[in-house]
Design a protein around this motif. Structure first.
Motif, PDB file in Angstrom:
ATOM      1  N   THR A  62       8.100  12.354  -6.373  1.00  0.00           N
ATOM      2  CA  THR A  62       8.771  11.249  -5.689  1.00  0.00           C
ATOM      3  C   THR A  62       9.742  10.553  -6.627  1.00  0.00           C
ATOM      4  OG1 THR A  62       6.865  10.931  -4.224  1.00  0.00           O
ATOM      5  CG2 THR A  62       8.406   9.089  -4.434  1.00  0.00           C
ATOM      6  N   ALA A  63       9.324  10.343  -7.870  1.00  0.00           N
ATOM      7  CA  ALA A  63      10.212   9.714  -8.863  1.00  0.00           C
ATOM      8  C   ALA A  63      11.418  10.598  -9.150  1.00  0.00           C
ATOM      9  CB  ALA A  63       9.444   9.425 -10.151  1.00  0.00           C
ATOM     10  N   VAL A  64      11.197  11.900  -9.274  1.00  0.00           N
ATOM     11  CA  VAL A  64      12.309  12.828  -9.521  1.00  0.00           C
ATOM     12  C   VAL A  64      13.300  12.775  -8.355  1.00  0.00           C
ATOM     13  CG1 VAL A  64      12.920  15.280  -9.709  1.00  0.00           C
ATOM     14  CG2 VAL A  64      11.044  14.344 -11.085  1.00  0.00           C
ATOM     15  N   ASN A  65      12.790  12.770  -7.135  1.00  0.00           N
ATOM     16  CA  ASN A  65      13.672  12.684  -5.966  1.00  0.00           C
ATOM     17  C   ASN A  65      14.452  11.374  -5.962  1.00  0.00           C
ATOM     18  OD1 ASN A  65      12.871  15.184  -4.991  1.00  0.00           O
ATOM     19  ND2 ASN A  65      11.331  14.333  -3.617  1.00  0.00           N
ATOM     20  N   ALA A  66      13.786  10.278  -6.315  1.00  0.00           N
ATOM     21  CA  ALA A  66      14.453   8.977  -6.326  1.00  0.00           C
ATOM     22  C   ALA A  66      15.564   8.940  -7.373  1.00  0.00           C
ATOM     23  CB  ALA A  66      13.436   7.865  -6.585  1.00  0.00           C
ATOM     24  N   THR A 124       0.867  -1.171   0.000  1.00  0.00           N
ATOM     25  CA  THR A 124       0.000   0.000   0.000  1.00  0.00           C
ATOM     26  C   THR A 124       0.905   1.221   0.000  1.00  0.00           C
ATOM     27  OG1 THR A 124      -1.714  -1.175   1.211  1.00  0.00           O
ATOM     28  CG2 THR A 124      -1.837   1.227   1.207  1.00  0.00           C
ATOM     29  N   ILE A 125       0.723   2.060  -0.991  1.00  0.00           N
ATOM     30  CA  ILE A 125       1.506   3.294  -1.116  1.00  0.00           C
ATOM     31  C   ILE A 125       0.518   4.432  -1.281  1.00  0.00           C
ATOM     32  CG2 ILE A 125       3.194   4.576  -2.490  1.00  0.00           C
ATOM     33  CD1 ILE A 125       4.395   1.852  -3.311  1.00  0.00           C
ATOM     34  N   ALA A 126       0.652   5.441  -0.417  1.00  0.00           N
ATOM     35  CA  ALA A 126      -0.228   6.607  -0.448  1.00  0.00           C
ATOM     36  C   ALA A 126      -1.700   6.192  -0.410  1.00  0.00           C
ATOM     37  CB  ALA A 126       0.077   7.478  -1.661  1.00  0.00           C
ATOM     38  N   GLY A 127      -1.983   5.158   0.386  1.00  0.00           N
ATOM     39  CA  GLY A 127      -3.352   4.724   0.571  1.00  0.00           C
ATOM     40  C   GLY A 127      -3.926   3.853  -0.527  1.00  0.00           C
ATOM     41  N   LYS A 128      -3.142   3.540  -1.544  1.00  0.00           N
ATOM     42  CA  LYS A 128      -3.619   2.696  -2.645  1.00  0.00           C
ATOM     43  C   LYS A 128      -2.837   1.393  -2.672  1.00  0.00           C
ATOM     44  CE  LYS A 128      -5.474   6.291  -5.474  1.00  0.00           C
ATOM     45  NZ  LYS A 128      -5.994   6.551  -6.764  1.00  0.00           N
ATOM     46  N   ARG A 130      13.680  -9.394  -6.832  1.00  0.00           N
ATOM     47  CA  ARG A 130      14.385  -9.090  -5.586  1.00  0.00           C
ATOM     48  C   ARG A 130      13.701  -9.796  -4.417  1.00  0.00           C
ATOM     49  NH1 ARG A 130      18.707  -5.208  -6.115  1.00  0.00           N
ATOM     50  NH2 ARG A 130      18.511  -4.461  -8.233  1.00  0.00           N
ATOM     51  N   PRO A 131      14.430  -9.968  -3.322  1.00  0.00           N
ATOM     52  CA  PRO A 131      13.818 -10.588  -2.142  1.00  0.00           C
ATOM     53  C   PRO A 131      12.653  -9.743  -1.615  1.00  0.00           C
ATOM     54  CG  PRO A 131      16.209 -10.478  -1.914  1.00  0.00           C
ATOM     55  CD  PRO A 131      15.849  -9.693  -3.135  1.00  0.00           C
ATOM     56  N   GLU A 132      11.732 -10.412  -0.957  1.00  0.00           N
ATOM     57  CA  GLU A 132      10.557  -9.718  -0.418  1.00  0.00           C
ATOM     58  C   GLU A 132      10.953  -8.576   0.510  1.00  0.00           C
ATOM     59  OE1 GLU A 132       6.690 -10.764   2.286  1.00  0.00           O
ATOM     60  OE2 GLU A 132       7.417 -12.303   0.923  1.00  0.00           O
ATOM     61  N   ALA A 133      11.976  -8.770   1.313  1.00  0.00           N
ATOM     62  CA  ALA A 133      12.422  -7.720   2.240  1.00  0.00           C
ATOM     63  C   ALA A 133      12.852  -6.467   1.479  1.00  0.00           C
ATOM     64  CB  ALA A 133      13.565  -8.226   3.112  1.00  0.00           C
ATOM     65  N   HIS A 134      13.488  -6.665   0.337  1.00  0.00           N
ATOM     66  CA  HIS A 134      13.916  -5.536  -0.494  1.00  0.00           C
ATOM     67  C   HIS A 134      12.696  -4.786  -1.026  1.00  0.00           C
ATOM     68  CE1 HIS A 134      16.399  -3.379  -3.468  1.00  0.00           C
ATOM     69  NE2 HIS A 134      15.363  -3.562  -4.281  1.00  0.00           N
ATOM     70  N   LEU A 135      11.734  -5.530  -1.571  1.00  0.00           N
ATOM     71  CA  LEU A 135      10.532  -4.902  -2.117  1.00  0.00           C
ATOM     72  C   LEU A 135       9.757  -4.170  -1.028  1.00  0.00           C
ATOM     73  CD1 LEU A 135       9.354  -7.737  -4.514  1.00  0.00           C
ATOM     74  CD2 LEU A 135      10.650  -5.684  -5.084  1.00  0.00           C
ATOM     75  N   ILE A 172       9.775   3.150   1.690  1.00  0.00           N
ATOM     76  CA  ILE A 172      10.465   4.412   1.395  1.00  0.00           C
ATOM     77  C   ILE A 172       9.624   5.270   0.461  1.00  0.00           C
ATOM     78  CG2 ILE A 172      12.470   5.426   0.231  1.00  0.00           C
ATOM     79  CD1 ILE A 172      14.105   3.015   1.342  1.00  0.00           C
ATOM     80  N   VAL A 173       9.065   4.668  -0.579  1.00  0.00           N
ATOM     81  CA  VAL A 173       8.221   5.419  -1.518  1.00  0.00           C
ATOM     82  C   VAL A 173       7.011   5.983  -0.790  1.00  0.00           C
ATOM     83  CG1 VAL A 173       6.742   5.248  -3.569  1.00  0.00           C
ATOM     84  CG2 VAL A 173       9.004   4.183  -3.564  1.00  0.00           C
ATOM     85  N   ASP A 174       6.368   5.176   0.041  1.00  0.00           N
ATOM     86  CA  ASP A 174       5.203   5.629   0.794  1.00  0.00           C
ATOM     87  C   ASP A 174       5.565   6.799   1.704  1.00  0.00           C
ATOM     88  OD1 ASP A 174       2.402   5.350   1.609  1.00  0.00           O
ATOM     89  OD2 ASP A 174       3.230   4.637   3.515  1.00  0.00           O
TER      90      ASP A 174
END
Length: 95
Positions: A58-62, A11-15, A23-28, A34-36
């Protein structure tokens, strides 16, 4: 689904989203958290922005962070290369 890839629900930003990756689940999970968090910070700073604009910022910052890390990595690689050359030169002097 390609072998080795997993589906991970976040769930990111309520969605709710399903992330598919190798990648491993812990990574995801860490990436999603972090994105949230960053989306929440941008929302707190600019409540008038719609979700799409918050996502773009958020994408620009990343990507900006990624570019900074790439520059640092290249600088460290250059320093390592210089040190290896110096070490080889010093070894030649000793022999």
């Amino acid at each position: 689904m390609t072998q080795g890839k997993i589906r991970y629900k976040v769930t990111i930003a309520g969605k709710k989203y399903t992330i598919i990756g190798a990648r491993p689940e812990a990574h995801l999970k860490m990436v999603a958290e972090i994105v949230d968090k960053q989306m929440g910070q941008i929302e707190n700073l600019s409540k008038d922005l719609d979700p799409e604009r918050r996502a773009v910022l958020t994408a620009v910052n990343a990507v900006s962070d990624q570019v900074d890390m790439q520059i640092k990595l290249e600088e460290l690689q250059n320093k390592l290369n210089e040190m290896e050359l110096k070490l080889k030169d010093d070894q030649k002097l000793i022999n």
